[in-house]
Enzyme design. Sequence first.
Site, PDB file in Angstrom:
ATOM      1  N   LYS A  84       0.820  -1.207   0.000  1.00 13.95           N
ATOM      2  CA  LYS A  84       0.000   0.000   0.000  1.00 13.95           C
ATOM      3  C   LYS A  84       0.864   1.273   0.000  1.00 13.95           C
ATOM      4  CE  LYS A  84      -4.269  -1.753   0.546  1.00 13.95           C
ATOM      5  NZ  LYS A  84      -4.113  -3.157   0.869  1.00 13.95           N
ATOM      6  N   GLU A 106     -10.005   5.779   2.633  1.00 11.68           N
ATOM      7  CA  GLU A 106     -10.816   4.713   3.205  1.00 11.68           C
ATOM      8  C   GLU A 106      -9.862   3.585   3.570  1.00 11.68           C
ATOM      9  OE1 GLU A 106     -10.058   4.881   0.074  1.00 11.68           O
ATOM     10  OE2 GLU A 106      -9.352   2.833  -0.202  1.00 11.68           O
ATOM     11  N   SER A 372       2.245  -9.703  -0.584  1.00 10.58           N
ATOM     12  CA  SER A 372       1.840  -8.294  -0.547  1.00 10.58           C
ATOM     13  C   SER A 372       1.976  -7.638   0.823  1.00 10.58           C
ATOM     14  CB  SER A 372       0.405  -8.161  -1.052  1.00 10.58           C
ATOM     15  OG  SER A 372      -0.454  -9.027  -0.343  1.00 10.58           O
TER      16      SER A 372
HETATM   17  C1  LIG Z   1      -5.028  -4.236   0.946  1.00  9.10           C
HETATM   18  C2  LIG Z   1      -4.259  -5.479   0.805  1.00  9.10           C
HETATM   19  C3  LIG Z   1      -4.494  -6.385  -0.254  1.00  9.10           C
HETATM   20  C4  LIG Z   1      -5.603  -6.237  -1.240  1.00  9.10           C
HETATM   21  O1  LIG Z   1      -5.591  -5.071  -2.004  1.00  9.10           O
HETATM   22  P1  LIG Z   1      -5.211  -5.051  -3.529  1.00  9.10           P
HETATM   23  O2  LIG Z   1      -5.593  -3.690  -3.966  1.00  9.10           O
HETATM   24  O3  LIG Z   1      -6.009  -6.131  -4.203  1.00  9.10           O
HETATM   25  O4  LIG Z   1      -3.763  -5.306  -3.625  1.00  9.10           O
HETATM   26  C5  LIG Z   1      -3.663  -7.488  -0.367  1.00  9.10           C
HETATM   27  N1  LIG Z   1      -2.669  -7.720   0.511  1.00  9.10           N
HETATM   28  C6  LIG Z   1      -2.428  -6.888   1.537  1.00  9.10           C
HETATM   29  C7  LIG Z   1      -1.305  -7.215   2.469  1.00  9.10           C
HETATM   30  C8  LIG Z   1      -3.202  -5.744   1.723  1.00  9.10           C
HETATM   31  O5  LIG Z   1      -2.941  -4.920   2.751  1.00  9.10           O
END
Ligand SMILES: *Cc1c(COP(=O)(O)O)cnc(C)c1O
Length: 389
Positions: A84, A106, A372
């Site tokens: 993010k 948000e 992620s």
């Molecule tokens: C917010 C989040 C996601 C999902 O959001 P995308 O916009 O689909 O990437 C995935 N993994 C983590 C660790 C997140 O914080």
Amino acid sequence: MPEWYGPYGGSFVPETLVPALKELDAAWRAAHRDRAFRSELQQLAREWGGRPTPLYFAENLSRELGGARIYLKREDLVHGGAHKFNNALGQGLLTRRLGKKRLIAETGAGQHGVATAMVGAKLGLSTEVYMGSVDMERQRPNVLRMRLLGATVRPVEQGSRTLKEAINEALRDWIANVTTTHYLLGSAVGPHPYPSMVCEFQSVIGREILRESRKLWGHPPDLVLACVGGGSNAIGTFHPLLSTHAKLVGVEAGGTGNEGDRGAASIGAGRPGILHGMRSYLLQDEEGQILPTESVAPGLDYAGVGPEHAYLKDSGRVEYTSVTDDEALRMFHRLARTEGILPALEPCHALAEAVRRAPTMRPDEIIVVTLSGRGDKDVEEVVRRGLPG
Ligand SMILES: *Cc1c(COP(=O)(O)O)cnc(C)c1O
């Protein structure tokens, strides 16, 4: 920077937001061409954010599975603990360029709220984050982190009191304060130019994968996987690889996996419609009412998906599948025990799909999974659901 991806995307917003979206689009195009903007973004990403992130060989896991070699793109090591950051920093710098002094955002799991609060503090912008009161309860540590970083967290009590309503409230605030405020949207969703702009800020992930693969093996990976909520870490991973031979797979949240439970699989179980300013695949009933979603991973708990994913699904370039809550939870424990990494529950969905596929591939083939985010935020939920035997 396309506005349309085939029949998906667009800008379905009230009249009052049209000038702000045009202004944002123009500022973003100019910034993208401006070398000083790009170099400040790169420097902060490097020195403040910890980029580039490693491409890490999960040797123990690969050996256990016996098949393709699995590498993890370590976005869990980015400042704040998730991808993010990449988008929040880019839009934060753009906000300063727009001459605006106030940020709103948000958040669902709280990771985007934390990233926005960090950027607000660093760039001296006053920051307010809308969050459903149910999510505030579930993700308490992130609420505290946002407050410690100087942001105001605004509880949202409407509807299911989760992400969808938080976006609605942020949009409402933006309409009322559009001249002073930038809406720092957290995924590759919403009206133009957000999907293409967020894709570009997150494409640093895919560009680094490509650069590192050339160094390590001299060619792109054979299979690349990422989890799909709104779709920002996935589109940032996939976009730079679209013109390569790499097989690309997006993994949605399958929920309980029980008959009739759609989880949050907007592509797998949805139909095209309009939500939050965009046309894309949505989970909706016969009358077009948005259906409630449910996933163990709060970051995937969203009834829509970015419009470029809808297009990539129809075109067949990217394959989309889903993984259930239980499979994701098992994957959490497995990665913890084999590699000494606590992953966020969101990328556990992508990891679980990689684990399914690795044994069917040759040992000279390469899989890359975008990790992620890190799992600190999920520790309590995982323990509550019981440790494996
Ligand atoms: C917010 C989040 C996601 C999902 O959001 P995308 O916009 O689909 O990437 C995935 N993994 C983590 C660790 C997140 O914080």
